[in-house]
Scaffold this motif. Sequence first.
Motif, PDB file in Angstrom:
ATOM      1  N   GLY A   1       0.819  -1.197   0.000  1.00  0.00           N
ATOM      2  CA  GLY A   1       0.000   0.000   0.000  1.00  0.00           C
ATOM      3  C   GLY A   1       0.855   1.250   0.000  1.00  0.00           C
ATOM      4  O   GLY A   1       2.064   1.211   0.190  1.00  0.00           O
ATOM      5  N   MET A   2       0.212   2.376  -0.243  1.00  0.00           N
ATOM      6  CA  MET A   2       0.864   3.679  -0.174  1.00  0.00           C
ATOM      7  C   MET A   2       0.381   4.375   1.093  1.00  0.00           C
ATOM      8  O   MET A   2      -0.811   4.352   1.415  1.00  0.00           O
ATOM      9  CB  MET A   2       0.503   4.526  -1.393  1.00  0.00           C
ATOM     10  CG  MET A   2       1.042   3.984  -2.703  1.00  0.00           C
ATOM     11  SD  MET A   2       2.819   4.256  -2.873  1.00  0.00           S
ATOM     12  CE  MET A   2       2.856   6.039  -3.009  1.00  0.00           C
ATOM     13  N   GLY A   3       1.303   5.017   1.806  1.00  0.00           N
ATOM     14  CA  GLY A   3       0.951   5.708   3.037  1.00  0.00           C
ATOM     15  C   GLY A   3       0.989   7.215   2.864  1.00  0.00           C
ATOM     16  O   GLY A   3       1.796   7.759   2.110  1.00  0.00           O
ATOM     17  N   TYR A   4       0.098   7.911   3.575  1.00  0.00           N
ATOM     18  CA  TYR A   4      -0.020   9.365   3.480  1.00  0.00           C
ATOM     19  C   TYR A   4      -0.241   9.923   4.880  1.00  0.00           C
ATOM     20  O   TYR A   4      -0.966   9.336   5.678  1.00  0.00           O
ATOM     21  CB  TYR A   4      -1.196   9.771   2.590  1.00  0.00           C
ATOM     22  CG  TYR A   4      -1.291   9.002   1.290  1.00  0.00           C
ATOM     23  CD1 TYR A   4      -0.726   9.490   0.116  1.00  0.00           C
ATOM     24  CD2 TYR A   4      -1.953   7.774   1.246  1.00  0.00           C
ATOM     25  CE1 TYR A   4      -0.813   8.782  -1.073  1.00  0.00           C
ATOM     26  CE2 TYR A   4      -2.047   7.058   0.058  1.00  0.00           C
ATOM     27  CZ  TYR A   4      -1.482   7.561  -1.098  1.00  0.00           C
ATOM     28  OH  TYR A   4      -1.574   6.856  -2.258  1.00  0.00           O
ATOM     29  N   HIS A   5       0.355  11.107   5.132  1.00  0.00           N
ATOM     30  CA  HIS A   5       0.232  11.709   6.451  1.00  0.00           C
ATOM     31  C   HIS A   5       0.024  13.210   6.319  1.00  0.00           C
ATOM     32  O   HIS A   5       0.660  13.856   5.489  1.00  0.00           O
ATOM     33  CB  HIS A   5       1.495  11.453   7.279  1.00  0.00           C
ATOM     34  CG  HIS A   5       1.484  12.157   8.604  1.00  0.00           C
ATOM     35  ND1 HIS A   5       0.749  11.705   9.680  1.00  0.00           N
ATOM     36  CD2 HIS A   5       2.100  13.289   9.026  1.00  0.00           C
ATOM     37  CE1 HIS A   5       0.930  12.519  10.701  1.00  0.00           C
ATOM     38  NE2 HIS A   5       1.739  13.497  10.330  1.00  0.00           N
ATOM     39  N   THR A   6      -0.863  13.748   7.125  1.00  0.00           N
ATOM     40  CA  THR A   6      -1.087  15.189   7.131  1.00  0.00           C
ATOM     41  C   THR A   6      -1.677  15.616   8.453  1.00  0.00           C
ATOM     42  O   THR A   6      -2.189  14.794   9.217  1.00  0.00           O
ATOM     43  CB  THR A   6      -2.036  15.608   5.992  1.00  0.00           C
ATOM     44  OG1 THR A   6      -2.013  17.025   5.859  1.00  0.00           O
ATOM     45  CG2 THR A   6      -3.443  15.157   6.267  1.00  0.00           C
ATOM     46  N   GLN A   7      -1.609  16.932   8.723  1.00  0.00           N
ATOM     47  CA  GLN A   7      -2.340  17.530   9.827  1.00  0.00           C
ATOM     48  C   GLN A   7      -3.494  18.358   9.297  1.00  0.00           C
ATOM     49  O   GLN A   7      -4.202  18.978  10.078  1.00  0.00           O
ATOM     50  CB  GLN A   7      -1.411  18.439  10.641  1.00  0.00           C
ATOM     51  CG  GLN A   7      -0.511  17.693  11.603  1.00  0.00           C
ATOM     52  CD  GLN A   7      -1.245  17.245  12.851  1.00  0.00           C
ATOM     53  OE1 GLN A   7      -2.386  17.628  13.072  1.00  0.00           O
ATOM     54  NE2 GLN A   7      -0.627  16.422  13.648  1.00  0.00           N
ATOM     55  N   LEU A   8      -3.678  18.394   7.977  1.00  0.00           N
ATOM     56  CA  LEU A   8      -4.665  19.275   7.378  1.00  0.00           C
ATOM     57  C   LEU A   8      -5.785  18.486   6.716  1.00  0.00           C
ATOM     58  O   LEU A   8      -5.517  17.669   5.851  1.00  0.00           O
ATOM     59  CB  LEU A   8      -3.989  20.155   6.313  1.00  0.00           C
ATOM     60  CG  LEU A   8      -2.744  20.904   6.772  1.00  0.00           C
ATOM     61  CD1 LEU A   8      -2.089  21.601   5.584  1.00  0.00           C
ATOM     62  CD2 LEU A   8      -3.079  21.904   7.848  1.00  0.00           C
ATOM     63  N   PRO A   9      -7.021  18.660   7.112  1.00  0.00           N
ATOM     64  CA  PRO A   9      -7.481  19.611   8.115  1.00  0.00           C
ATOM     65  C   PRO A   9      -7.303  19.115   9.550  1.00  0.00           C
ATOM     66  O   PRO A   9      -7.306  19.890  10.476  1.00  0.00           O
ATOM     67  CB  PRO A   9      -8.966  19.760   7.793  1.00  0.00           C
ATOM     68  CG  PRO A   9      -9.335  18.424   7.233  1.00  0.00           C
ATOM     69  CD  PRO A   9      -8.131  17.963   6.460  1.00  0.00           C
ATOM     70  N   ASN A  10      -7.194  17.803   9.743  1.00  0.00           N
ATOM     71  CA  ASN A  10      -6.943  17.223  11.057  1.00  0.00           C
ATOM     72  C   ASN A  10      -5.856  16.166  10.912  1.00  0.00           C
ATOM     73  O   ASN A  10      -5.649  15.604   9.855  1.00  0.00           O
ATOM     74  CB  ASN A  10      -8.220  16.552  11.611  1.00  0.00           C
ATOM     75  CG  ASN A  10      -9.345  17.534  11.796  1.00  0.00           C
ATOM     76  OD1 ASN A  10      -9.222  18.494  12.532  1.00  0.00           O
ATOM     77  ND2 ASN A  10     -10.450  17.310  11.103  1.00  0.00           N
ATOM     78  N   LYS A  11      -5.186  15.911  12.028  1.00  0.00           N
ATOM     79  CA  LYS A  11      -4.134  14.902  11.988  1.00  0.00           C
ATOM     80  C   LYS A  11      -4.724  13.570  11.547  1.00  0.00           C
ATOM     81  O   LYS A  11      -5.634  13.054  12.170  1.00  0.00           O
ATOM     82  CB  LYS A  11      -3.490  14.760  13.364  1.00  0.00           C
ATOM     83  CG  LYS A  11      -2.341  13.768  13.385  1.00  0.00           C
ATOM     84  CD  LYS A  11      -1.707  13.714  14.748  1.00  0.00           C
ATOM     85  CE  LYS A  11      -0.539  12.732  14.747  1.00  0.00           C
ATOM     86  NZ  LYS A  11       0.117  12.646  16.072  1.00  0.00           N
ATOM     87  N   GLN A  12      -4.211  13.042  10.443  1.00  0.00           N
ATOM     88  CA  GLN A  12      -4.787  11.812   9.921  1.00  0.00           C
ATOM     89  C   GLN A  12      -3.777  11.076   9.057  1.00  0.00           C
ATOM     90  O   GLN A  12      -2.979  11.695   8.353  1.00  0.00           O
ATOM     91  CB  GLN A  12      -6.043  12.116   9.091  1.00  0.00           C
ATOM     92  CG  GLN A  12      -6.895  10.906   8.802  1.00  0.00           C
ATOM     93  CD  GLN A  12      -7.364  10.253  10.089  1.00  0.00           C
ATOM     94  OE1 GLN A  12      -8.102  10.833  10.848  1.00  0.00           O
ATOM     95  NE2 GLN A  12      -6.931   9.030  10.315  1.00  0.00           N
ATOM     96  N   ASP A  13      -3.829   9.755   9.116  1.00  0.00           N
ATOM     97  CA  ASP A  13      -2.995   8.903   8.297  1.00  0.00           C
ATOM     98  C   ASP A  13      -3.879   8.039   7.414  1.00  0.00           C
ATOM     99  O   ASP A  13      -4.795   7.377   7.913  1.00  0.00           O
ATOM    100  CB  ASP A  13      -2.109   7.991   9.156  1.00  0.00           C
ATOM    101  CG  ASP A  13      -1.205   8.783  10.090  1.00  0.00           C
ATOM    102  OD1 ASP A  13      -0.775   9.875   9.686  1.00  0.00           O
ATOM    103  OD2 ASP A  13      -0.941   8.315  11.203  1.00  0.00           O
ATOM    104  N   PHE A  14      -3.627   8.049   6.119  1.00  0.00           N
ATOM    105  CA  PHE A  14      -4.366   7.222   5.177  1.00  0.00           C
ATOM    106  C   PHE A  14      -3.439   6.199   4.535  1.00  0.00           C
ATOM    107  O   PHE A  14      -2.215   6.391   4.469  1.00  0.00           O
ATOM    108  CB  PHE A  14      -4.954   8.074   4.049  1.00  0.00           C
ATOM    109  CG  PHE A  14      -6.205   8.816   4.404  1.00  0.00           C
ATOM    110  CD1 PHE A  14      -7.385   8.150   4.689  1.00  0.00           C
ATOM    111  CD2 PHE A  14      -6.206  10.200   4.436  1.00  0.00           C
ATOM    112  CE1 PHE A  14      -8.541   8.840   4.986  1.00  0.00           C
ATOM    113  CE2 PHE A  14      -7.356  10.907   4.734  1.00  0.00           C
ATOM    114  CZ  PHE A  14      -8.525  10.225   5.015  1.00  0.00           C
ATOM    115  N   THR A  15      -4.021   5.134   4.023  1.00  0.00           N
ATOM    116  CA  THR A  15      -3.324   4.233   3.115  1.00  0.00           C
ATOM    117  C   THR A  15      -4.232   3.943   1.932  1.00  0.00           C
ATOM    118  O   THR A  15      -5.467   3.941   2.055  1.00  0.00           O
ATOM    119  CB  THR A  15      -2.948   2.893   3.785  1.00  0.00           C
ATOM    120  OG1 THR A  15      -4.138   2.249   4.274  1.00  0.00           O
ATOM    121  CG2 THR A  15      -1.982   3.116   4.933  1.00  0.00           C
TER     122      THR A  15
END
Length: 280
Positions: free
Chosen positions: A167-181
């Motif tokens: 899978g591919m991982g993604y991280h951001t704080q915008l708009p809220n702290k969240q991690d997706f795959t």
Amino acid sequence: MKRILLLLTFCIFMFASCDDDHENVLPETDENVLPDSNLENSKELNFHLKVKQTSMSIFERMEFEFNPNEGHAYNELNSTYDSIEWHVDTKGKMNIFSHGYDDGVAWSHTTWTWSHNFFLPGKFNTFLIGYKDDNKFYSDTTVIDITNDRDFLAYRWSDIKGSIGQGMGYHTQLPNKQDFTTYQDKHDDVPCVTLNIADDNQIYEHFFLDFMKELYSDPDYTLEAEELLMEKYNELFHYKKEDASPTNIWITSNSRIALLKCYVERYDYTYYEVYAEPNK
């Protein structure tokens, strides 16, 4: 096993460069900090913000670089600034330079390069702020243009040739702290993408629903008309995941998207994910 692989791969794809063990994250903040319009770059402001690309799609990795002016020694940062922060509008910030003393021992932290994933489209002002004795200066405010013009998230259906085994991982704080795959695959020559949340400890139905509404407006079919929802799900989607049922469906010009409620009987566990196929 697939979800375990997704989480492991997510850890591999996050990266940042720094000279110590400080984590490169964007802490939550309510601080309304923007560069003052009457501040100008000065000889004291000896750093710049570099961006490899100022326009990218949602879920694409954007790379940033902290770059002091040529001809300035590193110790000039220590003498000129107490700290330097990277901001994206008022939605989040990250410390990229700080120094001080612990038990009489001097320390410093510098993040030279970092990456960030934007999950929502829009134009964002990104900038650096240097602080010294409660005074602030800023450098090189750059407008970032984040688009949502791919087939689904950052994917083009024509580019998916099958599973890449991870899978591919993604991280951001915008708009809220969240991690997706995300996980790409093909079923009987039909490409697909599954969007998951990296943290499996909570049920995220409302988060997914709100997020997809921001991207694609209200769903076309919902559980309010469950019979029609199931009819459209069976009609429109080629692949049906075992032990999963739709709660909402979106139809865009390029994609058919379903928010799925998934149940793992062995662990008596329920979770949600978004599944998409081409609209053809």
